[in-house]
Structure formats: structure tokens, C-alpha cells
Motif scaffolding. Structure first.
Motif, PDB file in Angstrom:
ATOM      1  N   ALA A   8      -1.057 -13.189  -5.654  1.00 23.42           N
ATOM      2  CA  ALA A   8      -2.145 -13.797  -6.420  1.00 23.42           C
ATOM      3  C   ALA A   8      -3.060 -14.619  -5.535  1.00 23.42           C
ATOM      4  CB  ALA A   8      -1.566 -14.673  -7.529  1.00 23.42           C
ATOM      5  N   GLU A   9      -2.611 -14.937  -4.317  1.00 22.92           N
ATOM      6  CA  GLU A   9      -3.436 -15.735  -3.422  1.00 22.92           C
ATOM      7  C   GLU A   9      -4.459 -14.884  -2.667  1.00 22.92           C
ATOM      8  OE1 GLU A   9      -0.113 -15.932  -3.552  1.00 22.92           O
ATOM      9  OE2 GLU A   9      -0.002 -17.844  -4.620  1.00 22.92           O
ATOM     10  N   THR A  10      -4.368 -13.552  -2.752  1.00 19.48           N
ATOM     11  CA  THR A  10      -5.278 -12.686  -2.030  1.00 19.48           C
ATOM     12  C   THR A  10      -6.667 -12.743  -2.646  1.00 19.48           C
ATOM     13  OG1 THR A  10      -3.448 -11.198  -1.535  1.00 19.48           O
ATOM     14  CG2 THR A  10      -5.661 -10.339  -1.208  1.00 19.48           C
ATOM     15  N   ASP A  11      -7.674 -12.932  -1.805  1.00 14.08           N
ATOM     16  CA  ASP A  11      -9.048 -13.006  -2.292  1.00 14.08           C
ATOM     17  C   ASP A  11      -9.552 -11.631  -2.696  1.00 14.08           C
ATOM     18  OD1 ASP A  11      -9.004 -15.670  -1.742  1.00 14.08           O
ATOM     19  OD2 ASP A  11     -10.149 -15.535   0.111  1.00 14.08           O
ATOM     20  N   PHE A  12     -10.510 -11.632  -3.617  1.00 11.62           N
ATOM     21  CA  PHE A  12     -11.256 -10.427  -3.947  1.00 11.62           C
ATOM     22  C   PHE A  12     -12.538 -10.411  -3.124  1.00 11.62           C
ATOM     23  CE2 PHE A  12      -8.756 -10.850  -7.887  1.00 11.62           C
ATOM     24  CZ  PHE A  12      -8.280  -9.550  -8.017  1.00 11.62           C
ATOM     25  N   ILE A  13     -13.140  -9.252  -3.019  1.00 14.50           N
ATOM     26  CA  ILE A  13     -14.409  -9.089  -2.304  1.00 14.50           C
ATOM     27  C   ILE A  13     -15.426  -8.527  -3.281  1.00 14.50           C
ATOM     28  CG2 ILE A  13     -15.602  -7.976  -0.378  1.00 14.50           C
ATOM     29  CD1 ILE A  13     -12.896  -7.750   1.022  1.00 14.50           C
ATOM     30  N   PRO A 167      -1.077  -4.789 -11.971  1.00 15.49           N
ATOM     31  CA  PRO A 167      -0.938  -4.664 -10.509  1.00 15.49           C
ATOM     32  C   PRO A 167      -2.214  -4.157  -9.852  1.00 15.49           C
ATOM     33  CG  PRO A 167       0.119  -2.815 -11.600  1.00 15.49           C
ATOM     34  CD  PRO A 167      -0.341  -3.734 -12.692  1.00 15.49           C
ATOM     35  N   PHE A 168      -2.791  -4.979  -8.986  1.00 11.84           N
ATOM     36  CA  PHE A 168      -3.963  -4.567  -8.218  1.00 11.84           C
ATOM     37  C   PHE A 168      -3.488  -3.993  -6.885  1.00 11.84           C
ATOM     38  CE2 PHE A 168      -7.128  -6.222 -10.987  1.00 11.84           C
ATOM     39  CZ  PHE A 168      -6.623  -7.380 -11.533  1.00 11.84           C
ATOM     40  N   CYS A 169      -3.183  -2.709  -6.872  1.00 15.85           N
ATOM     41  CA  CYS A 169      -2.617  -2.100  -5.664  1.00 15.85           C
ATOM     42  C   CYS A 169      -3.663  -1.401  -4.814  1.00 15.85           C
ATOM     43  CB  CYS A 169      -1.546  -1.078  -5.991  1.00 15.85           C
ATOM     44  SG  CYS A 169      -0.708  -1.272  -7.528  1.00 15.85           S
ATOM     45  N   ARG A 170      -4.860  -1.306  -5.279  1.00 13.45           N
ATOM     46  CA  ARG A 170      -5.888  -0.643  -4.495  1.00 13.45           C
ATOM     47  C   ARG A 170      -6.677  -1.666  -3.687  1.00 13.45           C
ATOM     48  NH1 ARG A 170      -8.179   3.526  -9.160  1.00 13.45           N
ATOM     49  NH2 ARG A 170      -6.190   4.523  -9.612  1.00 13.45           N
ATOM     50  N   SER A 171      -7.830  -1.242  -3.218  1.00  5.58           N
ATOM     51  CA  SER A 171      -8.693  -2.140  -2.457  1.00  5.58           C
ATOM     52  C   SER A 171      -9.053  -3.362  -3.305  1.00  5.58           C
ATOM     53  CB  SER A 171      -9.962  -1.396  -2.047  1.00  5.58           C
ATOM     54  OG  SER A 171     -10.934  -2.297  -1.564  1.00  5.58           O
ATOM     55  N   ARG A 172      -9.240  -4.486  -2.653  1.00 13.03           N
ATOM     56  CA  ARG A 172      -9.636  -5.703  -3.375  1.00 13.03           C
ATOM     57  C   ARG A 172     -11.154  -5.797  -3.505  1.00 13.03           C
ATOM     58  NH1 ARG A 172      -4.980  -7.925  -5.504  1.00 13.03           N
ATOM     59  NH2 ARG A 172      -5.814 -10.036  -5.400  1.00 13.03           N
ATOM     60  N   LEU A 173     -11.862  -4.721  -3.186  1.00 13.42           N
ATOM     61  CA  LEU A 173     -13.315  -4.716  -3.278  1.00 13.42           C
ATOM     62  C   LEU A 173     -13.754  -4.459  -4.711  1.00 13.42           C
ATOM     63  CD1 LEU A 173     -16.162  -4.706  -2.025  1.00 13.42           C
ATOM     64  CD2 LEU A 173     -15.865  -2.245  -1.611  1.00 13.42           C
ATOM     65  N   LEU A 184     -12.959  -4.679 -12.683  1.00 12.47           N
ATOM     66  CA  LEU A 184     -11.595  -5.045 -12.300  1.00 12.47           C
ATOM     67  C   LEU A 184     -10.616  -3.918 -12.626  1.00 12.47           C
ATOM     68  CD1 LEU A 184     -11.579  -8.749 -13.502  1.00 12.47           C
ATOM     69  CD2 LEU A 184     -11.323  -7.991 -11.144  1.00 12.47           C
ATOM     70  N   LEU A 185     -10.839  -3.219 -13.721  1.00 12.44           N
ATOM     71  CA  LEU A 185      -9.936  -2.127 -14.090  1.00 12.44           C
ATOM     72  C   LEU A 185      -9.969  -0.997 -13.068  1.00 12.44           C
ATOM     73  CD1 LEU A 185     -10.500  -1.865 -17.963  1.00 12.44           C
ATOM     74  CD2 LEU A 185      -8.575  -2.888 -16.741  1.00 12.44           C
ATOM     75  N   GLN A 186     -11.053  -0.892 -12.315  1.00 15.47           N
ATOM     76  CA  GLN A 186     -11.138   0.128 -11.272  1.00 15.47           C
ATOM     77  C   GLN A 186     -10.123  -0.123 -10.157  1.00 15.47           C
ATOM     78  OE1 GLN A 186     -13.129   2.771 -11.319  1.00 15.47           O
ATOM     79  NE2 GLN A 186     -14.647   2.292 -12.887  1.00 15.47           N
ATOM     80  N   LEU A 187      -9.651  -1.359 -10.020  1.00 11.23           N
ATOM     81  CA  LEU A 187      -8.727  -1.714  -8.936  1.00 11.23           C
ATOM     82  C   LEU A 187      -7.264  -1.608  -9.351  1.00 11.23           C
ATOM     83  CD1 LEU A 187     -10.524  -4.936  -7.612  1.00 11.23           C
ATOM     84  CD2 LEU A 187     -10.993  -2.549  -7.060  1.00 11.23           C
ATOM     85  N   VAL A 188      -7.027  -1.414 -10.631  1.00 10.83           N
ATOM     86  CA  VAL A 188      -5.651  -1.353 -11.130  1.00 10.83           C
ATOM     87  C   VAL A 188      -5.039  -0.001 -10.794  1.00 10.83           C
ATOM     88  CG1 VAL A 188      -4.198  -1.489 -13.178  1.00 10.83           C
ATOM     89  CG2 VAL A 188      -6.194  -2.976 -12.970  1.00 10.83           C
TER      90      VAL A 188
END
Length: 306
Positions: A8-13, A167-173, A184-188
Motif C-alpha cells: 500500500a506504500e507504493t506510489d501511483f503514477i 490487487p493492483f498487480c499491473r503497472s502503477r501507471l 484504477l480498474l485498468q490496473l487490477v
């Protein structure tokens, strides 16, 4: 919060609305100017309504609430976008993304319901003028506002908690200029098709039902207006209602086009362009559409300036 194999500490871009090249400098300046004008217009309208006792009516009370929501709405997205551009950065913290998503959904849902209540106010004023003091009393006005804020907050809380536990397992972009639910759903990394149906359902309740209520109320209003013998009264009533209808249509149509499509049909460029309308253009137009076409507001401004 658990986010799969990402902490959860990982930043989004955020990809942003514009890049860092010189060709986007003009767009950046234009956005900043629109932001400043929107803030000033809504703040001035709120001050006029508070300072002028002639504007202490249910219609202007609801209008002041709309201006307050527009100030918060545009302040939720544009400052972060401009800060990232000036600092040559595209990151947003996990917590910052959660807060931005929640605030945007609260304000958008609340505004959608409030616009519906404002159309009811006009319906009562024109179709049932003798019962207006009872049907639009101060207590009922506060009940409407409370109902809008509560419903918008509950809806936003449910969706925000659910999405940020996926779970956001893809790119954080995030291919957007702010943290919005469809992007956000594109990253799930799991199937979200069932959840998308709940999003569509909530949008039909929060967006489509008030919009249909607005159209129905104005159909009743127009039927009464065109029975008037006074041409001046017809013109004034149609002008007042058309202002609200323009704002409502712009807000609801763009919102529905974004939130009622499955994420597989979303285009990042199209989503950004449409989002500009309900995050920047609508808060910018609201105070001017209501004030420039309203003699009471113009008169209050002249008295204040004099």
C-alpha cells in the motif's frame, strides 16, 4: 489495506493531461486560468448570496451549496495536476490517490443529487406557487442538502474501500490526470466484470434517476409556462429553466458516458477529454450561467459594487 502483491506504500503514477514539453505549456496556462476563474466565480456567487438578504431564498441557498461543491470538486483534481507539472513529477501516493478518489466521488455524487433537488425547487415555484413556502421551507431545504451529502458520501465510501482492497498487480501507471475509478480498474489483475455492474447500478441511481427527474419536472414546468398569458413571464421562466438544464445535461451526460461503460471499452484519451468537462468546465460555467442570466444576482452585484 492489502493490494495483492503490491504494498500500500507504493506510489501511483499519473500520466497527466499534458506532458513536460513546451507545446503543453499553453495548455497548462489555460487550465490554471480556468481554475482561477472558476474559483473566483463561485466564491463571488457565494458571497453575493450571503451578503444580500434578497437572495436568502431556497433557490439561492441550493445554488450556494452547488458553488461550494464546485469549488471543492475542481480543487480536488487541478492543484495536484498543476503541481506535478511544475515539479516535473507524475507521482501520487497511495493514500493521496485514495483521498482523491473518495473526495471526487463524494462531490460528484452529491452534486448530481443536488441538481435534481434544484429542479424540484423550480417545479414547485412555477407549478405550485401557492404551496411553495410549505414545500420548500428552510427545514426541507436542509433535509435535501443533508440527503445529498449523506448519499454521496456513503456511495463513495463503499466504492473507494472496495477498489483499494483489490490487487493492483499491473503497472502503477494511471492513464489519467487524477485517480478516477474506471482508470484504477485498468490496473487490477483480477476479473472486475461483476463489480462493474454494481458501478453501473450506482450510477443509474446517482446520475440517471436525478437526470430523469429533472427532465420530467421541466416537462411539467414547460406545460404550465406555455399556458401563461404573459409572454414576458414565459420568457423569464424558460430562461431560468434552460440555464439549469444546460448545466445538468453537461454534467450528467459526460458522467454517464464514463461510468456506464465497461473498462474494456474505455479509451484513455477519450476519458481525459470527457473528464475535463465534469471536473473543470462544469464548475467554471455554473456560476456564470446562473448569474449572467439572473437579474437578481446581477442586481445584487451592482448594489455590492456601488
Amino acid at each position: 489495506m492489502k493490494t495483492g502483491n503490491q504494498s500500500a506504500e507504493t506510489d501511483f503514477i499519473l500520466s497527466g493531461l499534458f506532458q513536460f514539453g513546451q507545446k503543453d505549456a499553453f495548455l497548462f496556462v489555460a487550465i490554471v486560468i480556468l481554475f482561477a476563474v472558476a474559483l473566483m466565480g463561485n466564491i463571488v456567487l457565494i458571497l453575493l448570496i450571503r451578503l444580500n438578504t434578497r437572495l436568502h431564498t431556497p433557490m439561492y441557498f441550493l445554488l450556494s451549496q452547488l458553488s461550494f461543491m464546485d469549488i471543492m470538486n475542481i480543487s480536488t483534481t487541478v492543484p495536484k495536476m498543476t503541481t506535478n507539472f511544475l515539479s516535473n513529477s507524475k507521482t501520487i501516493t497511495f493514500l493521496g490517490c485514495v483521498i482523491q478518489t473518495f473526495l471526487f466521488m463524494v462531490l460528484s455524487g452529491t452534486e448530481a443529487l443536488l441538481l435534481g433537488f434544484m429542479s424540484y425547487n423550480r417545479y414547485v415555484a412555477i407549478c405550485h406557487p401557492l404551496h411553495y413556502p410549505i414545500l420548500m421551507s428552510k427545514k426541507i431545504c436542509w433535509f435535501m442538502v443533508t440527503c445529498a451529502w449523506t448519499s454521496g458520501s456513503i456511495n463513495a465510501l463503499i466504492h473507494t474501500l472496495y477498489v483499494f482492497h483489490l490487487p493492483f498487480c499491473r503497472s502503477r501507471l494511471i492513464n489519467h490526470f487524477f485517480c478516477e475509478l474506471p482508470s484504477l480498474l485498468q490496473l487490477v489483475c483480477q476479473d472486475t466484470s461483476m463489480y462493474e455492474y454494481t458501478v453501473i447500478l450506482s450510477c443509474l441511481i446517482i446520475l440517471l434517476l436525478p437526470f430523469m427527474a429533472i427532465l420530467a419536472s421541466y416537462a411539467c414546468v414547460l406545460s404550465v409556462v406555455f399556458q401563461m398569458s404573459s409572454g414576458k413571464g414565459q420568457t423569464r421562466a424558460v430562461s431560468t429553466c434552460s440555464s439549469h438544464l444546460i448545466v445538468a445535461s453537461l454534467f450528467y451526460v459526460t458522467g454517464l458516458s464514463t461510468y456506464t461503460r465497461p473498462h474494456s471499452l474505455h479509451s484513455p484519451e477519450q476519458d481525459k477529454a470527457v473528464a475535463v468537462f465534469y471536473t473543470i468546465i462544469t464548475p467554471l460555467l455554473n456560476p456564470f450561467i446562473y448569474s449572467l442570466r439572473n437579474k437578481d444576482v446581477i442586481g445584487a452585484m451592482r448594489r455590492l459594487l456601488s
